[in-house]
Design a protein around this motif. Structure first.
Motif, PDB file in Angstrom:
ATOM      1  N   UNK A 142       0.842  -1.192   0.000  1.00 12.19           N
ATOM      2  CA  UNK A 142       0.000   0.000   0.000  1.00 12.19           C
ATOM      3  C   UNK A 142       0.876   1.240   0.000  1.00 12.19           C
ATOM      4  N   UNK A 143       0.457   2.240  -0.776  1.00 12.36           N
ATOM      5  CA  UNK A 143       1.167   3.519  -0.823  1.00 12.36           C
ATOM      6  C   UNK A 143       0.140   4.646  -0.792  1.00 12.36           C
ATOM      7  N   UNK A 144       0.583   5.880  -0.524  1.00  9.30           N
ATOM      8  CA  UNK A 144      -0.355   6.993  -0.352  1.00  9.30           C
ATOM      9  C   UNK A 144      -0.809   7.672  -1.639  1.00  9.30           C
ATOM     10  N   UNK A 145      -0.398   7.195  -2.799  1.00  2.19           N
ATOM     11  CA  UNK A 145      -0.712   7.888  -4.052  1.00  2.19           C
ATOM     12  C   UNK A 145      -1.864   7.191  -4.783  1.00  2.19           C
ATOM     13  N   UNK A 146      -3.084   7.739  -4.691  1.00  2.00           N
ATOM     14  CA  UNK A 146      -4.226   7.073  -5.298  1.00  2.00           C
ATOM     15  C   UNK A 146      -4.296   7.185  -6.822  1.00  2.00           C
ATOM     16  N   UNK A 147      -3.581   8.120  -7.407  1.00  2.00           N
ATOM     17  CA  UNK A 147      -3.730   8.367  -8.847  1.00  2.00           C
ATOM     18  C   UNK A 147      -2.660   7.720  -9.714  1.00  2.00           C
TER      19      UNK A 147
END
Length: 142
Positions: free
Chosen positions: A74-79
């Motif tokens: 999981x990473x914080x960049x949704x796009x």
């Protein structure tokens, strides 16, 4: 005691790749975990290359009740969604997701409220390190 599940929060930096591989190798004991190690390395490297060094990530590795291993990063960049590319013979990159696709039974991306999770499922390796357990029952890796 089963070596899984595993969950660890870390920064996506180049030195984290061999450290995570070493931790997984130790936790998996004598199990044949080469596909697991390669998929984790490729997913973590994709974050480093495409989102930047120092991106905070959470790695989870668990066994499923169907006898598979599930890897989630999981990473914080949704796009910024991963995409398979076609690498030419001399290209130095562009093969990571192709490898994950070839080694895994299935893989995908789940959109979250604060980022995304790239995941893959692998056949349980010899040595049976997979164990049925709740995805919420992860332990921290020291």
């Amino acid at each position: 005691m089963s070596p899984l599940p595993i969950a660890v929060d870390l920064l996506a930096v180049p030195k984290a790749v061999p450290e995570v591989r070493r931790t997984l190798r130790e936790r998996c004991g004598g199990a044949d975990s080469s596909d697991l190690l390669l998929c984790v390395s490729e997913l973590l490297t994709n974050v480093i290359v495409h989102l930047g060094e120092g991106t905070p990530v959470t790695l989870r590795v668990s066994g499923t009740c169907t006898g598979r291993l599930r890897v989630e990063l999981s990473d914080p960049e949704p796009c910024a969604w991963p995409a398979m590319r076609s690498a030419a013979g001399g290209d130095e990159s562009g093969r990571g997701l192709v490898l994950v696709d070839a080694l895994s039974l299935r893989w995908g991306v789940d959109q979250g409220v604060r980022g995304k999770t790239v995941w893959c499922e692998l056949p349980a390796p010899t040595g049976s390190i997979a164990a049925c357990g709740s995805p919420d029952a992860f332990r921290q890796v020291p």
